[in-house]
Design a protein around this motif. Sequence first.
Motif, mmCIF file in Angstrom:
data_model
loop_
_atom_site.group_PDB
_atom_site.id
_atom_site.type_symbol
_atom_site.label_atom_id
_atom_site.label_comp_id
_atom_site.label_asym_id
_atom_site.label_seq_id
_atom_site.Cartn_x
_atom_site.Cartn_y
_atom_site.Cartn_z
ATOM 1 N N ASN A 107 -24.262 -29.585 -30.530
ATOM 2 C CA ASN A 107 -24.389 -31.199 -30.287
ATOM 3 C C ASN A 107 -23.323 -31.891 -30.973
ATOM 4 O O ASN A 107 -23.323 -33.165 -30.811
ATOM 5 C CB ASN A 107 -25.638 -31.553 -30.648
ATOM 6 N N LEU A 108 -22.439 -31.274 -31.539
ATOM 7 C CA LEU A 108 -20.995 -32.092 -31.958
ATOM 8 C C LEU A 108 -20.310 -32.677 -30.711
ATOM 9 O O LEU A 108 -19.208 -33.422 -31.135
ATOM 10 C CB LEU A 108 -20.309 -31.345 -33.004
ATOM 11 N N PHE A 109 -20.461 -31.929 -29.755
ATOM 12 C CA PHE A 109 -19.255 -32.109 -28.675
ATOM 13 C C PHE A 109 -20.107 -32.860 -27.491
ATOM 14 O O PHE A 109 -21.069 -32.360 -26.974
ATOM 15 C CB PHE A 109 -18.690 -30.774 -28.147
ATOM 16 N N ASN A 110 -19.410 -33.939 -26.868
ATOM 17 C CA ASN A 110 -19.711 -34.637 -25.766
ATOM 18 C C ASN A 110 -18.629 -35.020 -24.994
ATOM 19 O O ASN A 110 -17.512 -35.257 -25.663
ATOM 20 C CB ASN A 110 -20.860 -35.629 -25.996
ATOM 21 N N GLY A 111 -18.807 -35.499 -23.708
ATOM 22 C CA GLY A 111 -17.817 -36.000 -23.250
ATOM 23 C C GLY A 111 -16.364 -35.084 -22.705
ATOM 24 O O GLY A 111 -16.923 -33.959 -22.465
ATOM 25 N N ARG A 112 -15.270 -35.376 -22.989
ATOM 26 C CA ARG A 112 -14.276 -34.195 -22.585
ATOM 27 C C ARG A 112 -13.098 -34.270 -23.586
ATOM 28 O O ARG A 112 -12.820 -35.432 -24.267
ATOM 29 C CB ARG A 112 -13.548 -34.963 -21.103
ATOM 30 N N PHE A 113 -12.693 -33.122 -23.725
ATOM 31 C CA PHE A 113 -11.152 -33.003 -24.668
ATOM 32 C C PHE A 113 -10.038 -33.572 -23.497
ATOM 33 O O PHE A 113 -10.283 -33.228 -22.336
ATOM 34 C CB PHE A 113 -11.122 -31.629 -25.028
ATOM 35 N N ALA A 114 -9.067 -33.927 -24.416
ATOM 36 C CA ALA A 114 -7.730 -34.605 -23.608
ATOM 37 C C ALA A 114 -6.687 -33.556 -23.932
ATOM 38 O O ALA A 114 -6.751 -32.809 -24.870
ATOM 39 C CB ALA A 114 -7.535 -35.904 -23.909
ATOM 40 N N HIS A 115 -5.535 -33.428 -23.154
ATOM 41 C CA HIS A 115 -4.589 -32.854 -23.383
ATOM 42 C C HIS A 115 -4.064 -33.150 -24.767
ATOM 43 O O HIS A 115 -3.708 -34.398 -25.261
ATOM 44 C CB HIS A 115 -3.167 -33.198 -22.284
ATOM 45 N N GLU A 217 -40.671 -43.734 -42.842
ATOM 46 C CA GLU A 217 -40.849 -42.317 -42.460
ATOM 47 C C GLU A 217 -40.191 -41.640 -41.338
ATOM 48 O O GLU A 217 -40.412 -40.410 -41.105
ATOM 49 C CB GLU A 217 -42.575 -42.186 -42.350
ATOM 50 N N THR A 218 -39.555 -42.642 -40.722
ATOM 51 C CA THR A 218 -39.038 -41.922 -39.424
ATOM 52 C C THR A 218 -37.500 -41.342 -39.611
ATOM 53 O O THR A 218 -36.648 -42.213 -40.250
ATOM 54 C CB THR A 218 -38.743 -43.099 -38.144
ATOM 55 N N SER A 219 -37.265 -40.170 -39.162
ATOM 56 C CA SER A 219 -36.218 -39.826 -39.411
ATOM 57 C C SER A 219 -35.005 -39.967 -38.024
ATOM 58 O O SER A 219 -35.497 -40.032 -37.249
ATOM 59 C CB SER A 219 -35.799 -38.143 -39.612
ATOM 60 N N VAL A 220 -33.979 -40.424 -38.385
ATOM 61 C CA VAL A 220 -33.039 -40.808 -37.103
ATOM 62 C C VAL A 220 -31.816 -39.818 -37.010
ATOM 63 O O VAL A 220 -31.119 -39.700 -37.752
ATOM 64 C CB VAL A 220 -32.338 -42.290 -37.335
ATOM 65 N N PRO A 221 -31.926 -39.162 -35.860
ATOM 66 C CA PRO A 221 -31.051 -38.066 -35.510
ATOM 67 C C PRO A 221 -29.487 -38.696 -35.499
ATOM 68 O O PRO A 221 -29.610 -39.979 -34.842
ATOM 69 C CB PRO A 221 -31.248 -37.206 -34.207
ATOM 70 N N LYS A 222 -28.785 -38.017 -35.915
ATOM 71 C CA LYS A 222 -27.286 -38.286 -35.693
ATOM 72 C C LYS A 222 -26.651 -37.838 -34.250
ATOM 73 O O LYS A 222 -26.700 -36.745 -33.858
ATOM 74 C CB LYS A 222 -26.344 -37.834 -36.852
ATOM 75 N N PRO A 223 -26.094 -39.163 -33.632
ATOM 76 C CA PRO A 223 -25.580 -38.667 -32.440
ATOM 77 C C PRO A 223 -24.081 -38.088 -32.346
ATOM 78 O O PRO A 223 -23.465 -38.396 -33.532
ATOM 79 C CB PRO A 223 -25.449 -40.295 -31.597
ATOM 80 N N ALA A 224 -23.760 -37.387 -31.482
ATOM 81 C CA ALA A 224 -22.529 -36.782 -31.624
ATOM 82 C C ALA A 224 -21.302 -37.793 -31.061
ATOM 83 O O ALA A 224 -21.654 -38.580 -30.736
ATOM 84 C CB ALA A 224 -22.550 -35.726 -30.742
ATOM 85 N N ILE A 225 -20.034 -37.648 -31.887
ATOM 86 C CA ILE A 225 -19.013 -38.252 -31.323
ATOM 87 C C ILE A 225 -18.765 -37.886 -29.498
ATOM 88 O O ILE A 225 -18.717 -36.929 -29.168
ATOM 89 C CB ILE A 225 -17.774 -37.959 -32.053
ATOM 90 N N GLN A 226 -18.531 -38.982 -29.008
ATOM 91 C CA GLN A 226 -18.309 -39.165 -27.736
ATOM 92 C C GLN A 226 -16.873 -38.903 -27.459
ATOM 93 O O GLN A 226 -16.046 -39.832 -28.109
ATOM 94 C CB GLN A 226 -18.717 -40.425 -26.765
#
Length: 406
Positions: A107-115, A217-226
């Motif tokens: 879940n750390l990876f989203n989007g696209r890698f670039a050259h 009491e609500t835990s907030v998940p960390k979004p991955a870097i786009q």
Amino acid sequence: MKSIKIVLSLWVVTFALAAKAAPLLNGLALEKQFNKDIYIAAIYSESLTRDSTTLLDNNIPRRLEVRVITKSLPARRLRNQWMEAIAINNRGDTLSGQAENMVTFANLFNGRFAHGDQLSIEFAADTGSTTISLNSIRLGEIADPDFFNTLLRAWIGPVPPSTDFKDGLLSAGQVSGNLVTTFESLAPTSERVAELQLKKISREEAETAAVEEAPAETSVPKPAIQIADLPPPTLALAATAPAAAVPSGTGSPEGANEQNPQLEEVAPTQAEDEVELITLPPEGGPALAADTEDMMEDEEEAPLTADMILARQIYHSSLLRHTFRYIRYPKRAQERGQEGSVRLNVTIGSQGQLIDIQPIQESRFSSLNREAQAAVRRAEPYPGVPMQLGADSYNFSIPITFRLPD
């Protein structure tokens, strides 16, 4: 003067110790798909070795790197390829124990890698933690001393992406000068780094705002870097699977298994170190699919969970074993001493019906290429897609290595 000499001596000793402990480039491996260069993988260690066991020693710091060559690489493709390689190079109990960590990693990876992107995965022997960074921007950390080796086995385990890939990483520093030059030239632009830094700042601000607004009491998940919104890519990455030495004979699949017990020995969840793989690169073989853009389109995917990752791994294993039962070694190829490797991307429907076959890598011998595809067709129907995967179709890749007995 004496005190200055003492300070200078201490500095020299400190520098020497630091230099000794500095990670050294153990090896490089070029990943090619569809006859095109995708990325270069690297292993760094404080000591150079050709022995995979030495590199799996948790008492030494190590680092893995991926430097992207192609213009655009969907992060999900690289992630899924790694996940399947993890599945076939680690024991079942390791997979179960690392399932949650694999979810975090994926879940750390989203989007696209670039050259030019540089993905770094670094293991700290003193803390046992693994830090993941992209272009020197920290994505996350996994504080489990066994996680790094789970990743590393995907590259240098008994069933690596290819024998050439593994051998390149285990070259004990004896790396091709041209490959080193290419590797060192791959770096992100300043604009790319600034883009990722802005994304990280935006993410952190969003996290802070969400925490302030959420109930205690609500835990907030960390979004991955786009990673990036780049133009459609032109290449495809597919996951890898264990290769098999194929027996001779044209009998039934069951008969083929009896002639070649190796097909049953390559257990994805309990691979043995003595499995030998030989992968030959394509040299003048038939042209691969020219238009691979459709295979690179981002597909909708349900959020990953530990149960889903394990379900995919088990299903992938069953598909490979099912296919291997139908592989035959062409008689004429045997007579001519022809060997080689073929990697196919296969799509099946929910009921196991064959939808599509795409060659990722072909050998230089057309008879081996034809047989690999024929084996996949003979294997239809495949085991149906498990309901927990929630998919109408399933895509997997299978490498088939044709190797004659010594």
